[in-house]
Scaffold this motif. Structure first.
Motif, PDB file in Angstrom:
ATOM      1  N   ARG A 105       0.875  -1.278   0.009  1.00  0.00           N
ATOM      2  CA  ARG A 105       0.047   0.013   0.162  1.00  0.00           C
ATOM      3  C   ARG A 105       0.794   1.400   0.052  1.00  0.00           C
ATOM      4  NH1 ARG A 105      -2.191  -0.202   6.078  1.00  0.00           N
ATOM      5  NH2 ARG A 105      -0.278  -0.834   7.037  1.00  0.00           N
ATOM      6  N   SER A 106       1.951   1.175  -0.605  1.00  0.00           N
ATOM      7  CA  SER A 106       2.911   2.315  -0.611  1.00  0.00           C
ATOM      8  C   SER A 106       2.300   3.470  -1.361  1.00  0.00           C
ATOM      9  CB  SER A 106       4.476   2.098  -1.239  1.00  0.00           C
ATOM     10  OG  SER A 106       4.001   1.738  -2.412  1.00  0.00           O
ATOM     11  N   HIS A 125      -1.971  -5.645   3.184  1.00  0.00           N
ATOM     12  CA  HIS A 125      -0.656  -4.988   3.621  1.00  0.00           C
ATOM     13  C   HIS A 125      -0.162  -5.946   4.807  1.00  0.00           C
ATOM     14  CE1 HIS A 125      -3.479  -3.676   6.667  1.00  0.00           C
ATOM     15  NE2 HIS A 125      -4.170  -3.311   5.513  1.00  0.00           N
ATOM     16  N   ILE A 145      11.503  -5.597  -6.893  1.00  0.00           N
ATOM     17  CA  ILE A 145      12.913  -5.725  -7.036  1.00  0.00           C
ATOM     18  C   ILE A 145      13.749  -6.211  -5.982  1.00  0.00           C
ATOM     19  CG2 ILE A 145      15.085  -4.672  -8.362  1.00  0.00           C
ATOM     20  CD1 ILE A 145      13.043  -2.831  -9.715  1.00  0.00           C
ATOM     21  N   THR A 153       8.623   0.973 -16.189  1.00  0.00           N
ATOM     22  CA  THR A 153       8.726   2.196 -15.495  1.00  0.00           C
ATOM     23  C   THR A 153       9.247   3.441 -16.112  1.00  0.00           C
ATOM     24  OG1 THR A 153       8.854   0.721 -13.424  1.00  0.00           O
ATOM     25  CG2 THR A 153       9.391   3.212 -13.146  1.00  0.00           C
TER      26      THR A 153
HETATM   27  P1  NAD Z   1       7.576  -0.056   0.310  1.00  0.00           P
HETATM   28  O1  NAD Z   1       8.327  -0.789   1.199  1.00  0.00           O
HETATM   29  O2  NAD Z   1       7.043   1.420   0.512  1.00  0.00           O
HETATM   30  O3  NAD Z   1       5.867  -1.035   0.758  1.00  0.00           O
HETATM   31  C1  NAD Z   1       5.766  -2.306   0.754  1.00  0.00           C
HETATM   32  C2  NAD Z   1       4.555  -2.708   1.296  1.00  0.00           C
HETATM   33  O4  NAD Z   1       4.409  -3.933   1.249  1.00  0.00           O
HETATM   34  C3  NAD Z   1       3.813  -1.897   2.473  1.00  0.00           C
HETATM   35  O5  NAD Z   1       2.645  -1.282   1.973  1.00  0.00           O
HETATM   36  C4  NAD Z   1       3.535  -3.205   3.371  1.00  0.00           C
HETATM   37  O6  NAD Z   1       2.403  -2.905   4.120  1.00  0.00           O
HETATM   38  C5  NAD Z   1       3.586  -4.339   2.383  1.00  0.00           C
HETATM   39  N1  NAD Z   1       4.121  -5.547   3.320  1.00  0.00           N
HETATM   40  C6  NAD Z   1       5.131  -5.781   3.932  1.00  0.00           C
HETATM   41  N2  NAD Z   1       5.164  -6.875   4.499  1.00  0.00           N
HETATM   42  C7  NAD Z   1       4.054  -7.610   4.207  1.00  0.00           C
HETATM   43  C8  NAD Z   1       3.626  -8.622   4.434  1.00  0.00           C
HETATM   44  N3  NAD Z   1       4.276  -9.743   5.461  1.00  0.00           N
HETATM   45  N4  NAD Z   1       2.409  -9.008   4.136  1.00  0.00           N
HETATM   46  C9  NAD Z   1       1.647  -8.254   3.295  1.00  0.00           C
HETATM   47  N5  NAD Z   1       1.960  -7.151   2.947  1.00  0.00           N
HETATM   48  C10 NAD Z   1       3.376  -6.782   3.297  1.00  0.00           C
HETATM   49  O7  NAD Z   1       7.820  -0.610  -1.050  1.00  0.00           O
HETATM   50  P2  NAD Z   1       7.308  -0.118  -2.472  1.00  0.00           P
HETATM   51  O8  NAD Z   1       8.266   1.216  -2.758  1.00  0.00           O
HETATM   52  O9  NAD Z   1       5.956  -0.271  -2.649  1.00  0.00           O
HETATM   53  O10 NAD Z   1       8.155  -1.171  -3.320  1.00  0.00           O
HETATM   54  C11 NAD Z   1       7.726  -2.613  -3.407  1.00  0.00           C
HETATM   55  C12 NAD Z   1       8.679  -3.348  -4.217  1.00  0.00           C
HETATM   56  O11 NAD Z   1       8.505  -2.907  -5.664  1.00  0.00           O
HETATM   57  C13 NAD Z   1      10.090  -3.321  -3.813  1.00  0.00           C
HETATM   58  O12 NAD Z   1      10.866  -4.457  -3.999  1.00  0.00           O
HETATM   59  C14 NAD Z   1      10.741  -2.178  -4.831  1.00  0.00           C
HETATM   60  O13 NAD Z   1      12.188  -2.449  -5.111  1.00  0.00           O
HETATM   61  C15 NAD Z   1       9.822  -2.546  -5.850  1.00  0.00           C
HETATM   62  N6  NAD Z   1       9.757  -1.445  -6.757  1.00  0.00           N
HETATM   63  C16 NAD Z   1       9.965  -1.584  -8.124  1.00  0.00           C
HETATM   64  C17 NAD Z   1       9.820  -0.838  -9.080  1.00  0.00           C
HETATM   65  C18 NAD Z   1       9.829  -0.954 -10.648  1.00  0.00           C
HETATM   66  O14 NAD Z   1      10.229  -0.075 -11.348  1.00  0.00           O
HETATM   67  N7  NAD Z   1       9.759  -2.160 -11.104  1.00  0.00           N
HETATM   68  C19 NAD Z   1       9.181   0.488  -8.767  1.00  0.00           C
HETATM   69  C20 NAD Z   1       9.101   0.768  -7.299  1.00  0.00           C
HETATM   70  C21 NAD Z   1       9.225  -0.206  -6.374  1.00  0.00           C
END
Ligand code: NAD
Length: 284
Positions: free
Chosen positions: A166-167, A189, A231, A266
């Motif tokens: 939920r980021s 989440h 990632i 992206t």
């Molecule tokens: P973030 O850390 O801000 O959010 C992670 C989310 O996962 C949180 O909302 C949290 O509630 C949830 N979460 C954590 N543990 C959990 C669990 N045990 N059960 C259920 N939900 C859980 O991360 P983000 O910025 O949203 O990024 C997520 C992933 O995506 C990362 O690996 C990041 O590197 C990747 N990402 C990739 C791209 C791309 O271009 N492909 C872009 C942004 C982020």
């Protein structure tokens, strides 16, 4: 066996299309769409991302400016550069590479970028516009996921869509975009109870958690479309997603690999946003 959703190929096809549109835009207006990327400090991952963004811009015929600032840059100095770029007609998009050093307030920086040049679509004005479904710019990663689903003609309307995460950057806007397309959307989440019960309902499952191989085969319904945004580095330093690809592939009808799935999309969506911002600025 699942269809492998090839983000690299889709990305290349869309970038080719963007390059043509940029050419037409230049011919019509005499203006080259321009993107500025600001990087503060020398984080190795950020440095690579910025280099890729710069190259991608040039490849589609856009103007690209990279402003490298020292780690010790003050918030005031950064805000002054943003202010200067907000007023620079050559620039239609401005992006500040995150994360910023701890002493700089990220929220303040995001708000300082003119909403019309905010090609990351993180500014509260753009977030609000997405909420009401009246927007020009979309956050790049969730927009990239939507573009992949569309390219592979995955039906969204009426489908059970489950987003894990939920980021503000991925999970929340992803949920809104799926909702806008009439999906029945659930957001999970870190505090979600019985997570696998929820994820097993998904026709479309999007994982944006940031934990290597978090989504296992028992969490996935037979025939689901699985989109892996994660990632991560695993214990051996290998680049892996949030989904246990080898196991889930056997159950899913379609799945994105990591690398080569959502990742390449992206930057492609960043290019699209820059062109859109230029069009809006010049009313074209
Ligand atoms: P973030 O850390 O801000 O959010 C992670 C989310 O996962 C949180 O909302 C949290 O509630 C949830 N979460 C954590 N543990 C959990 C669990 N045990 N059960 C259920 N939900 C859980 O991360 P983000 O910025 O949203 O990024 C997520 C992933 O995506 C990362 O690996 C990041 O590197 C990747 N990402 C990739 C791209 C791309 O271009 N492909 C872009 C942004 C982020």
């Amino acid at each position: 066996m699942a269809t492998i959703i090839d983000g690299k190929a889709v990305s290349a096809a869309i970038r080719e299309e963007i390059a043509k549109e940029v050419e037409t835009f230049k011919a019509q207006t005499g203006v080259t769409p321009g993107l500025a990327v600001i990087i503060v400090g020398e984080d190795p991952a950020s440095t690579v991302y910025v280099r890729n963004k710069h190259k991608a811009c040039l490849d589609v015929g856009m103007f690209s400016e990279v402003r490298r600032m020292k780690e010790e840059t003050t918030e005031e100095e950064l805000l002054a550069v943003i202010d200067e770029m907000n007023r620079d007609d050559k620039l239609h998009g401005i992006l500040v590479q995150l994360p910023l050093p701890k002493h700089i307030d990220e929220k303040k920086v995001i708000r300082a970028i003119s909403a019309s040049k905010d090609v990351d679509a993180f500014h509260p004005e753009n977030v609000g516009k997405i909420m009401i479904g009246d927007y020009d710019l979309l956050p790049c990663t969730p927009a990239g996921v939507m573009a992949l689903l569309d390219y592979y003609k995955v039906e969204i309307q009426g489908k059970e869509c489950v987003v894990i995460g939920r980021s503000n950057i991925v999970g929340k806007p992803q949920a809104l975009l799926l909702l806008e397309r009439n999906g029945t959307v659930t957001v999970c989440h870190s505090r979600t109870k019985n997570l696998s019960e929820v994820t097993r309902r998904a026709d479309i499952l999007v994982a944006a958690v940031g934990r290597p191989r978090f989504v296992t085969a028992d969490m996935v319904k037979e025939g689901a479309v699985v989109i892996d945004v994660g990632i991560n580095r695993d214990e051996n330093g290998r680049l892996v997603g949030d989904v246990d690809f080898e196991a889930v592939e056997k159950k899913a009808s379609a799945i994105t690999p990591v690398p080569g799935g959502v990742g390449p999309m992206t930057i492609t969506m960043l290019l699209k946003n820059t062109l859109t911002a230029a069009r809006v600025a010049l009313k074209k």
